[in-house]
Design a protein around this motif. Sequence first.
Motif, PDB file in Angstrom:
ATOM      1  N   GLN A 126     114.153  11.192 -15.281  1.00 13.33           N
ATOM      2  CA  GLN A 126     114.421  12.420 -16.020  1.00 13.33           C
ATOM      3  C   GLN A 126     115.767  12.357 -16.737  1.00 13.33           C
ATOM      4  OE1 GLN A 126     112.494  15.197 -16.649  1.00 13.33           O
ATOM      5  NE2 GLN A 126     110.880  13.891 -15.823  1.00 13.33           N
ATOM      6  N   GLU A 127     116.777  11.764 -16.105  1.00 16.63           N
ATOM      7  CA  GLU A 127     118.084  11.643 -16.743  1.00 16.63           C
ATOM      8  C   GLU A 127     117.992  10.751 -17.980  1.00 16.63           C
ATOM      9  OE1 GLU A 127     122.026  11.736 -17.846  1.00 16.63           O
ATOM     10  OE2 GLU A 127     120.792  13.083 -16.644  1.00 16.63           O
ATOM     11  N   SER A 128     117.254   9.643 -17.860  1.00 17.48           N
ATOM     12  CA  SER A 128     117.069   8.764 -19.009  1.00 17.48           C
ATOM     13  C   SER A 128     116.337   9.492 -20.131  1.00 17.48           C
ATOM     14  CB  SER A 128     116.272   7.525 -18.579  1.00 17.48           C
ATOM     15  OG  SER A 128     115.979   6.703 -19.692  1.00 17.48           O
ATOM     16  N   ARG A 129     115.324  10.273 -19.769  1.00 17.44           N
ATOM     17  CA  ARG A 129     114.572  11.019 -20.789  1.00 17.44           C
ATOM     18  C   ARG A 129     115.433  12.091 -21.439  1.00 17.44           C
ATOM     19  NH1 ARG A 129     108.385  11.830 -18.368  1.00 17.44           N
ATOM     20  NH2 ARG A 129     107.768   9.631 -18.574  1.00 17.44           N
ATOM     21  N   ARG A 130     116.298  12.739 -20.672  1.00 17.30           N
ATOM     22  CA  ARG A 130     117.178  13.761 -21.258  1.00 17.30           C
ATOM     23  C   ARG A 130     118.109  13.146 -22.296  1.00 17.30           C
ATOM     24  NH1 ARG A 130     117.037  16.077 -16.092  1.00 17.30           N
ATOM     25  NH2 ARG A 130     118.848  14.902 -15.388  1.00 17.30           N
ATOM     26  N   MET A 131     118.636  11.967 -21.981  1.00 16.83           N
ATOM     27  CA  MET A 131     119.528  11.306 -22.932  1.00 16.83           C
ATOM     28  C   MET A 131     118.786  10.949 -24.220  1.00 16.83           C
ATOM     29  SD  MET A 131     121.594   8.877 -20.234  1.00 16.83           S
ATOM     30  CE  MET A 131     122.363   7.933 -21.540  1.00 16.83           C
ATOM     31  N   ARG A 132     117.544  10.432 -24.086  1.00 15.32           N
ATOM     32  CA  ARG A 132     116.765  10.080 -25.263  1.00 15.32           C
ATOM     33  C   ARG A 132     116.347  11.330 -26.027  1.00 15.32           C
ATOM     34  NH1 ARG A 132     117.734   6.006 -27.523  1.00 15.32           N
ATOM     35  NH2 ARG A 132     115.641   5.608 -28.350  1.00 15.32           N
ATOM     36  N   LEU A 133     116.063  12.419 -25.301  1.00 13.43           N
ATOM     37  CA  LEU A 133     115.707  13.675 -25.963  1.00 13.43           C
ATOM     38  C   LEU A 133     116.884  14.197 -26.778  1.00 13.43           C
ATOM     39  CD1 LEU A 133     113.926  16.131 -26.509  1.00 13.43           C
ATOM     40  CD2 LEU A 133     114.660  17.069 -24.299  1.00 13.43           C
ATOM     41  N   ALA A 134     118.090  14.147 -26.199  1.00 12.82           N
ATOM     42  CA  ALA A 134     119.280  14.608 -26.923  1.00 12.82           C
ATOM     43  C   ALA A 134     119.487  13.790 -28.195  1.00 12.82           C
ATOM     44  CB  ALA A 134     120.507  14.518 -26.017  1.00 12.82           C
ATOM     45  N   ASP A 185     105.222  13.562 -19.277  1.00 22.48           N
ATOM     46  CA  ASP A 185     104.639  12.485 -20.080  1.00 22.48           C
ATOM     47  C   ASP A 185     104.019  13.060 -21.354  1.00 22.48           C
ATOM     48  OD1 ASP A 185     105.374  10.698 -18.121  1.00 22.48           O
ATOM     49  OD2 ASP A 185     103.401  10.614 -17.184  1.00 22.48           O
ATOM     50  N   LYS A 186     103.446  14.265 -21.244  1.00 26.76           N
ATOM     51  CA  LYS A 186     102.839  14.910 -22.411  1.00 26.76           C
ATOM     52  C   LYS A 186     103.883  15.185 -23.483  1.00 26.76           C
ATOM     53  CE  LYS A 186     100.197  19.005 -23.798  1.00 26.76           C
ATOM     54  NZ  LYS A 186      99.552  20.266 -23.316  1.00 26.76           N
ATOM     55  N   THR A 187     105.072  15.659 -23.061  1.00 23.15           N
ATOM     56  CA  THR A 187     106.149  15.918 -24.015  1.00 23.15           C
ATOM     57  C   THR A 187     106.630  14.626 -24.647  1.00 23.15           C
ATOM     58  OG1 THR A 187     106.859  17.888 -22.794  1.00 23.15           O
ATOM     59  CG2 THR A 187     108.458  16.881 -24.280  1.00 23.15           C
ATOM     60  N   VAL A 188     106.746  13.567 -23.843  1.00 18.96           N
ATOM     61  CA  VAL A 188     107.152  12.267 -24.374  1.00 18.96           C
ATOM     62  C   VAL A 188     106.182  11.810 -25.454  1.00 18.96           C
ATOM     63  CG1 VAL A 188     107.367   9.811 -23.813  1.00 18.96           C
ATOM     64  CG2 VAL A 188     108.429  11.519 -22.333  1.00 18.96           C
TER      65      VAL A 188
END
Length: 230
Positions: free
Chosen positions: A7-15, A53-56
Amino acid sequence: MDESQIQESRRMRLADAVNKLAEGNVASFGRLLGYRGGAFVRQMLLGRRAISDKTVRRIESLRGMRGWFSPALAHAQEDAAPAYDYGAGPEVYQLYPVQLRVRTGIAGYTVVPDESDEDAPLSLHRHWLARRGYRPTRLLALRMAAAGMEPALHVGDVFVLDTAETTLRDGQVFAINFYGEVLVRRVQRDGDGWWLVADNLDQARYPRKACAGPDCVPIGRVVFKQGENI
């Protein structure tokens, strides 16, 4: 990699995606994903809502975002373009104070909102960031909760943490995951070891602590503070 690290990795990529596609405008990015505004996106950035995963898949379906959350692709992109494009985002980046939840021996952390944000947000101009080489997506604003670092940091002061800096530097102030507690201390090199030292002169109440092994994990270096004590 456990779920918190994912989740932390995804938050960074989302930002990074918000900056890339919407120049840092969360509401605009939310509308790109089919939301009415940016509420859901902001909750994901703050760690209040998991990035599914759906949001990704939805983000990676946008133009130019294929494979955006792929660790291999992210690594290749960082190697190809190490310099952050400060001109791609807004003039001023706003940081809302958050709290961190950590676990003993785990490098990752969970970001939760700081409800006592009457003086939020903290604004940093992109030119200030550029001169110092700070990436906005790697910065966190936290509120000082204890008196261990007075007079440098008083209780209630808001400070900015650069989570890209996790290599200890002698004399600098770091936030540390110390046995499952977020501890803000000045680090000192003594012989072959590192020590966490409080600025507060009451050393009986705030003794120095050895920093070694998996129970002392650097989270980031303190690079800015906002306070009312002069």
